[in-house]
Design a protein around this motif. Structure first.
Motif, mmCIF file in Angstrom:
data_model
loop_
_atom_site.group_PDB
_atom_site.id
_atom_site.type_symbol
_atom_site.label_atom_id
_atom_site.label_comp_id
_atom_site.label_asym_id
_atom_site.label_seq_id
_atom_site.Cartn_x
_atom_site.Cartn_y
_atom_site.Cartn_z
ATOM 1 N N LYS A 187 0.707 -1.275 -0.075
ATOM 2 C CA LYS A 187 -0.136 0.043 -0.110
ATOM 3 C C LYS A 187 0.926 1.399 0.071
ATOM 4 O O LYS A 187 0.392 2.070 -0.710
ATOM 5 C CB LYS A 187 -0.897 0.048 1.237
ATOM 6 C CG LYS A 187 -1.923 1.399 1.178
ATOM 7 C CD LYS A 187 -2.682 1.147 2.536
ATOM 8 C CE LYS A 187 -3.520 2.265 2.629
ATOM 9 N NZ LYS A 187 -4.419 2.561 3.769
ATOM 10 N N GLU A 196 0.947 3.895 -2.757
ATOM 11 C CA GLU A 196 0.373 5.292 -2.509
ATOM 12 C C GLU A 196 1.296 6.253 -2.822
ATOM 13 O O GLU A 196 1.227 7.637 -2.697
ATOM 14 C CB GLU A 196 -0.297 5.543 -1.160
ATOM 15 C CG GLU A 196 -1.357 4.608 -1.260
ATOM 16 C CD GLU A 196 -2.136 4.583 0.269
ATOM 17 O OE1 GLU A 196 -1.521 4.886 1.299
ATOM 18 O OE2 GLU A 196 -3.264 4.201 0.342
ATOM 19 N N ARG A 197 2.706 6.160 -2.603
ATOM 20 C CA ARG A 197 3.945 6.976 -2.652
ATOM 21 C C ARG A 197 4.789 6.730 -3.764
ATOM 22 O O ARG A 197 5.722 7.199 -3.841
ATOM 23 C CB ARG A 197 4.706 6.921 -1.311
ATOM 24 C CG ARG A 197 3.847 7.283 -0.140
ATOM 25 C CD ARG A 197 4.594 7.153 1.175
ATOM 26 N NE ARG A 197 3.912 7.513 2.423
ATOM 27 C CZ ARG A 197 2.633 6.904 2.880
ATOM 28 N NH1 ARG A 197 2.507 5.957 2.483
ATOM 29 N NH2 ARG A 197 2.244 7.269 4.038
#
Length: 65
Positions: free
Chosen positions: A18, A22-23
């Protein structure tokens, strides 16, 4: 994706996958080679088995069937 030990906790692998997705923009800024990565590409790599926790995350966001 990143490599993880098969005994890694499922939630840890989920959280790492995740965070990576997300980054992705921050990660892509690190090196020119990494700029080519996309969440879709990461979830489609067939160089080994995905950790069940990472696969659960990729499936939860529609990146993997």
């Amino acid at each position: 994706s990143i490599m993880g030990h098969k005994d890694m906790a499922d939630q840890t692998a989920f959280d790492l996958a995740k965070a990576f997705v997300e980054r992705i923009d921050k990660i892509k800024a690190v090196h020119p080679f990494i700029r080519k990565l996309t969440p879709e590409y990461i979830a489609s790599m067939k160089i080994g088995q995905y950790h069940p926790g990472a696969a659960r995350y990729y499936k939860s966001v529609g990146l993997m069937k």
